[in-house]
Design a protein around this motif. Structure first.
Motif, PDB file in Angstrom:
ATOM      1  N   HIS A  35       0.673   3.725 -19.140  1.00 52.21           N
ATOM      2  CA  HIS A  35       1.257   3.192 -19.515  1.00 52.21           C
ATOM      3  C   HIS A  35       1.831   3.749 -17.658  1.00 52.21           C
ATOM      4  O   HIS A  35       2.409   2.941 -16.591  1.00 52.21           O
ATOM      5  CB  HIS A  35       3.165   4.351 -19.458  1.00 52.21           C
ATOM      6  N   ALA A  36       1.257   4.716 -16.718  1.00 53.85           N
ATOM      7  CA  ALA A  36       1.134   4.957 -15.821  1.00 53.85           C
ATOM      8  C   ALA A  36       0.930   4.289 -14.671  1.00 53.85           C
ATOM      9  O   ALA A  36       1.110   3.828 -13.464  1.00 53.85           O
ATOM     10  CB  ALA A  36       0.287   6.785 -15.382  1.00 53.85           C
ATOM     11  N   ILE A  37      -0.515   3.834 -15.146  1.00 56.92           N
ATOM     12  CA  ILE A  37      -1.218   2.326 -14.100  1.00 56.92           C
ATOM     13  C   ILE A  37      -0.402   1.398 -13.692  1.00 56.92           C
ATOM     14  O   ILE A  37      -0.154   0.860 -13.147  1.00 56.92           O
ATOM     15  CB  ILE A  37      -2.526   2.069 -14.666  1.00 56.92           C
ATOM     16  N   PRO A  38       0.039   0.958 -15.574  1.00 54.96           N
ATOM     17  CA  PRO A  38       0.568  -0.427 -15.584  1.00 54.96           C
ATOM     18  C   PRO A  38       2.088  -0.438 -14.385  1.00 54.96           C
ATOM     19  O   PRO A  38       2.866  -1.638 -13.335  1.00 54.96           O
ATOM     20  CB  PRO A  38       1.222   0.147 -16.674  1.00 54.96           C
TER      21      PRO A  38
ATOM     22  N   VAL B 199       0.652  -1.398   0.420  1.00 52.44           N
ATOM     23  CA  VAL B 199      -0.132  -0.278   0.055  1.00 52.44           C
ATOM     24  C   VAL B 199       0.450   1.086   0.131  1.00 52.44           C
ATOM     25  O   VAL B 199       0.418   2.012  -0.581  1.00 52.44           O
ATOM     26  CB  VAL B 199      -0.956  -0.427   1.075  1.00 52.44           C
ATOM     27  N   LEU B 200       2.183   1.446   0.713  1.00 51.24           N
ATOM     28  CA  LEU B 200       2.710   2.298   0.509  1.00 51.24           C
ATOM     29  C   LEU B 200       3.365   2.019  -0.280  1.00 51.24           C
ATOM     30  O   LEU B 200       3.829   3.948  -1.253  1.00 51.24           O
ATOM     31  CB  LEU B 200       3.388   2.528   2.076  1.00 51.24           C
ATOM     32  N   ALA B 201       4.091   1.552  -1.066  1.00 47.50           N
ATOM     33  CA  ALA B 201       4.377   1.204  -2.025  1.00 47.50           C
ATOM     34  C   ALA B 201       3.684   1.871  -3.877  1.00 47.50           C
ATOM     35  O   ALA B 201       4.294   2.984  -4.159  1.00 47.50           O
ATOM     36  CB  ALA B 201       4.930  -0.019  -3.231  1.00 47.50           C
ATOM     37  N   VAL B 202       2.067   1.864  -3.569  1.00 45.78           N
ATOM     38  CA  VAL B 202       1.036   2.476  -4.337  1.00 45.78           C
ATOM     39  C   VAL B 202       1.178   3.710  -4.267  1.00 45.78           C
ATOM     40  O   VAL B 202       1.481   4.693  -4.816  1.00 45.78           O
ATOM     41  CB  VAL B 202      -0.259   1.739  -4.066  1.00 45.78           C
ATOM     42  N   VAL B 203       1.475   4.341  -3.163  1.00 44.69           N
ATOM     43  CA  VAL B 203       1.491   5.509  -2.519  1.00 44.69           C
ATOM     44  C   VAL B 203       2.185   6.851  -3.074  1.00 44.69           C
ATOM     45  O   VAL B 203       2.140   7.490  -4.024  1.00 44.69           O
ATOM     46  CB  VAL B 203       0.914   6.261  -1.128  1.00 44.69           C
ATOM     47  N   LEU B 204       3.598   6.051  -2.815  1.00 45.78           N
ATOM     48  CA  LEU B 204       4.233   6.762  -2.988  1.00 45.78           C
ATOM     49  C   LEU B 204       4.912   6.717  -4.719  1.00 45.78           C
ATOM     50  O   LEU B 204       4.923   7.427  -5.781  1.00 45.78           O
ATOM     51  CB  LEU B 204       5.551   5.695  -2.791  1.00 45.78           C
ATOM     52  N   GLY B 205       4.349   5.262  -5.268  1.00 47.42           N
ATOM     53  CA  GLY B 205       4.471   5.351  -6.887  1.00 47.42           C
ATOM     54  C   GLY B 205       3.088   6.580  -7.382  1.00 47.42           C
ATOM     55  O   GLY B 205       4.026   7.116  -8.701  1.00 47.42           O
ATOM     56  N   ILE B 206       2.004   6.394  -7.194  1.00 43.69           N
ATOM     57  CA  ILE B 206       1.484   8.001  -7.689  1.00 43.69           C
ATOM     58  C   ILE B 206       2.035   8.742  -7.301  1.00 43.69           C
ATOM     59  O   ILE B 206       1.520   9.789  -8.587  1.00 43.69           O
ATOM     60  CB  ILE B 206      -0.226   7.337  -6.975  1.00 43.69           C
TER      61      ILE B 206
ATOM     62  N   PHE C  83       4.943   9.655  -7.056  1.00 41.06           N
ATOM     63  CA  PHE C  83       6.288  10.114  -8.723  1.00 41.06           C
ATOM     64  C   PHE C  83       5.308  10.386  -9.350  1.00 41.06           C
ATOM     65  O   PHE C  83       6.372  10.741 -10.260  1.00 41.06           O
ATOM     66  CB  PHE C  83       6.694   8.511  -8.997  1.00 41.06           C
ATOM     67  N   VAL C  84       4.676   9.646 -10.556  1.00 36.77           N
ATOM     68  CA  VAL C  84       4.355  10.250 -10.975  1.00 36.77           C
ATOM     69  C   VAL C  84       3.743  11.133 -11.377  1.00 36.77           C
ATOM     70  O   VAL C  84       3.951  12.300 -12.429  1.00 36.77           O
ATOM     71  CB  VAL C  84       2.543   8.676 -11.763  1.00 36.77           C
ATOM     72  N   LEU C  85       3.191  11.780 -10.585  1.00 40.39           N
ATOM     73  CA  LEU C  85       2.373  13.180 -10.198  1.00 40.39           C
ATOM     74  C   LEU C  85       3.617  13.974  -9.933  1.00 40.39           C
ATOM     75  O   LEU C  85       3.094  14.941 -10.383  1.00 40.39           O
ATOM     76  CB  LEU C  85       1.817  13.754  -8.794  1.00 40.39           C
ATOM     77  N   SER C  86       4.817  13.987  -9.907  1.00 42.55           N
ATOM     78  CA  SER C  86       6.054  14.721  -9.950  1.00 42.55           C
ATOM     79  C   SER C  86       7.367  14.953 -11.209  1.00 42.55           C
ATOM     80  O   SER C  86       7.997  15.025 -11.143  1.00 42.55           O
ATOM     81  CB  SER C  86       6.563  14.270  -8.673  1.00 42.55           C
ATOM     82  N   LEU C  87       6.183  14.169 -12.006  1.00 40.56           N
ATOM     83  CA  LEU C  87       7.060  13.862 -13.205  1.00 40.56           C
ATOM     84  C   LEU C  87       7.343  15.469 -13.896  1.00 40.56           C
ATOM     85  O   LEU C  87       8.780  15.634 -14.531  1.00 40.56           O
ATOM     86  CB  LEU C  87       6.202  12.932 -14.636  1.00 40.56           C
ATOM     87  N   ALA C  88       6.225  16.062 -14.297  1.00 37.42           N
ATOM     88  CA  ALA C  88       6.883  17.091 -14.443  1.00 37.42           C
ATOM     89  C   ALA C  88       8.120  18.021 -13.702  1.00 37.42           C
ATOM     90  O   ALA C  88       8.774  18.848 -14.101  1.00 37.42           O
ATOM     91  CB  ALA C  88       5.542  18.707 -14.176  1.00 37.42           C
ATOM     92  N   TRP C  89       8.264  18.217 -12.693  1.00 35.69           N
ATOM     93  CA  TRP C  89       9.183  18.273 -11.943  1.00 35.69           C
ATOM     94  C   TRP C  89      10.904  17.875 -12.347  1.00 35.69           C
ATOM     95  O   TRP C  89      12.048  17.749 -12.426  1.00 35.69           O
ATOM     96  CB  TRP C  89       9.365  18.003 -10.322  1.00 35.69           C
ATOM     97  N   TRP C  90      10.261  16.562 -12.363  1.00 32.07           N
ATOM     98  CA  TRP C  90      11.581  15.517 -12.811  1.00 32.07           C
ATOM     99  C   TRP C  90      12.232  15.837 -14.445  1.00 32.07           C
ATOM    100  O   TRP C  90      13.318  16.368 -14.425  1.00 32.07           O
ATOM    101  CB  TRP C  90      11.397  13.640 -13.108  1.00 32.07           C
ATOM    102  N   ASP C  91      11.252  16.172 -15.659  1.00 37.42           N
ATOM    103  CA  ASP C  91      11.857  16.865 -17.036  1.00 37.42           C
ATOM    104  C   ASP C  91      13.042  16.070 -17.268  1.00 37.42           C
ATOM    105  O   ASP C  91      13.856  16.280 -17.655  1.00 37.42           O
ATOM    106  CB  ASP C  91      11.784  18.288 -17.244  1.00 37.42           C
TER     107      ASP C  91
END
Length: 490
Positions: free
Chosen positions: A155-158, A126-133, A135-143
């Protein structure tokens, strides 16, 4: 009669000493070696450690073959991008595992072991799923071009599903080790390595998607998780509960929480040092440069597994017999050095040349990646000393010090990578790892030697408070640990 007795005891009989010695002499060293091997395999410390090392060797060889095949099927850009996403899955899924909780408490949990395993699976995934979401929401910062495809929901859901599956798949190894059935770890992971080849070939020879390496790595995890859990809960757990039926202490949330105060932070830092570093590199370099770096990093991790596996076995066996910790530490240290020194030197000398051969990784390996591999190989020995000392600290329940060591190592390498790494200077990763690991190893080496000589001295018994009972799980902290961890948590 004398002759018969002489032959039975291995002593030469009068008058034919040379003949008997010639007959028995070659056999006795062989018998002695076989007896020594049987003796080592009878020792749970070595049996578990060797099983885990065999797992590392087999999965490492299969992994190497997998990446060789992937390099021939896909170009450098796709190769580097897939490697970056795989590292992100392993980083997020791995940092939320509770492996050392399982290895620390399963040996003493008895009939509560099944509930403990299920609870760690649930919490970690459960914690892994929260962190994974997140990460996906922070992709604009990673650029980063290596992660841009994750902005698409297809791609994000798989990606998030893979993270949860990887979390449980990784914790299964810890459950098997805690149950003292680490021999099944190489079986499971060898099957995984073989199935990956099948998926890679099928994807490449049919419609060859650009994400074929990622899919071939993660889809087999989903297929193997449930059968392995069925085997653990239906076959291994009943055996473990029968063997430990006199141990019926269920670790309380307070005990596990106290343990996690230090150990979870340390575990997150340890996993991040393995998986966040390549994730950070991928965010700073191009897809092609990341393809070069990924090969050196993946190969270097194969060496680290030798030390990590011995340290995990030390934690399990030390928890089973805390009074014999000094001998267990000496044995683990001796075997680790015996195996690791020649292997790491061989990789440092020959690895870059072999991996640059055209039929291996020629298109995905350059001189800079070769230097990274040399530096990672040289850093393996100081890293091994640190891991063994961390194993001792876990047995002694000094998890705050574990956390401090792991965080220092992680932060030191992150600073080096963040400041110095770019497309033309990948070797900064190797230099950062080598210098940080060596500095920390110099600090912990005297303490490790002291632990190998004396183990954990017992505390004087303290009468329990009225209405309470002594803690049957957590071993007493050594005298020099009481100030550092007044709560006595591991």
């Amino acid at each position: 009669m004398a002759d018969r007795k002489a032959v039975e005891t291995g002593a030469p009989a009068p008058g034919d000493g040379e003949d008997v010695a010639g007959l028995l002499g070659p056999e006795r060293p062989l018998a002695s070696r076989l007896a020594r091997l049987r003796g080592e395999l009878d020792n749970p410390l070595f049996r578990n450690a060797y099983a885990l090392m065999l797992n590392g060797g087999l999965t490492g060889v299969l992994g190497l073959g997998f990446w060789i095949a992937a390099g021939h099927f896909y170009g450098p850009a796709d190769f580097g991008r897939n490697a970056a996403v795989i590292q992100a899955v392993m980083c997020i899924g791995g940092m939320t595992t509770l492996n050392y909780v399982l290895m620390r408490f399963i040996p003493q949990a008895g009939r509560s072991s099944g509930r403990l395993i299920l609870a760690t699976y649930l919490f970690g995934s459960v914690l892994a799923v929260v962190l994974g979401i997140g990460f996906v929401l922070s992709l604009a910062w990673w650029d980063s071009p290596n992660y841009n495809q994750l902005t698409d929901l297809s791609h994000a859901i798989p990606f998030v599903v893979f993270i949860a599956a990887w979390n449980v798949f990784t914790q299964q190894d810890a459950a098997l080790t805690g149950l003292r059935h680490a021999g099944w770890v190489p079986v499971k992971n060898t099957a995984y390595g073989l199935v990956k080849f099948v998926f890679l070939a099928g994807l490449a020879w049919t419609f060859a998607p650009s994400d074929g390496i990622l899919l071939a790595t993660m889809i087999p995890v989903i297929f193997l998780v449930l059968p392995m859990d069925w085997f653990v809960f239906r076959r291994l757990l009943p055996e473990h509960e029968e063997l430990t039926k006199d141990r019926h202490h269920t670790p309380t949330p307070r005990e596990i929480g106290r343990y996690l105060q230090g150990d979870f932070i340390g575990t997150v830092a340890s996993h991040s040092a393995i998986n966040f570093i390549p994730l950070l590199v991928a965010a700073k370099v191009s897809e092609t440069a990341n393809g070069y770096f990924a090969m050196a990093w993946i190969f270097g991790l194969m060496l680290d597994l030798l030390a990590l596996n011995m340290a995990m076995s030390l934690t399990v066996e030390g928890s089973h017999a805390a009074d014999d910790l000094a001998r267990t530490t000496r044995d683990a240290l001796r075997r680790t050095l015996m195996l690791l020194v020649p292997v790491s030197l061989l990789v440092a000398l020959a690895g870059p040349y072999l991996l640059s051969l055209p039929f291996l990784f020629g298109a995905h390996f350059n001189d800079e990646a070769g230097l990274v591999l040399v530096l990672l190989a040289l850093s393996t020995l100081p890293k091994a000393l640190i891991e063994l000392y961390v194993g001792v600290l876990r047995v002694r329940s000094r998890t705050r010090l574990v956390a401090l060591i792991q965080v220092l190592r992680f932060v030191g390498v992150v600073i080096g990578v963040g400041v110095f790494v770019h497309d033309d200077h990948l070797a900064a990763v190797g230099w950062s790892v080598l210098l940080v690991q060596s500095a920390v190893a110099l600090v912990v080496l005297p303490k490790l030697r002291r632990a190998a000589r004396t183990g954990a001295p017992p505390e004087p018994p303290v009468p329990p408070a009225q209405g309470s009972s002594p803690d049957p799980v957590t071993p007493p902290a050594p005298a020099d640990a009481r100030q550092a961890t007044p709560e006595g948590g591991k």
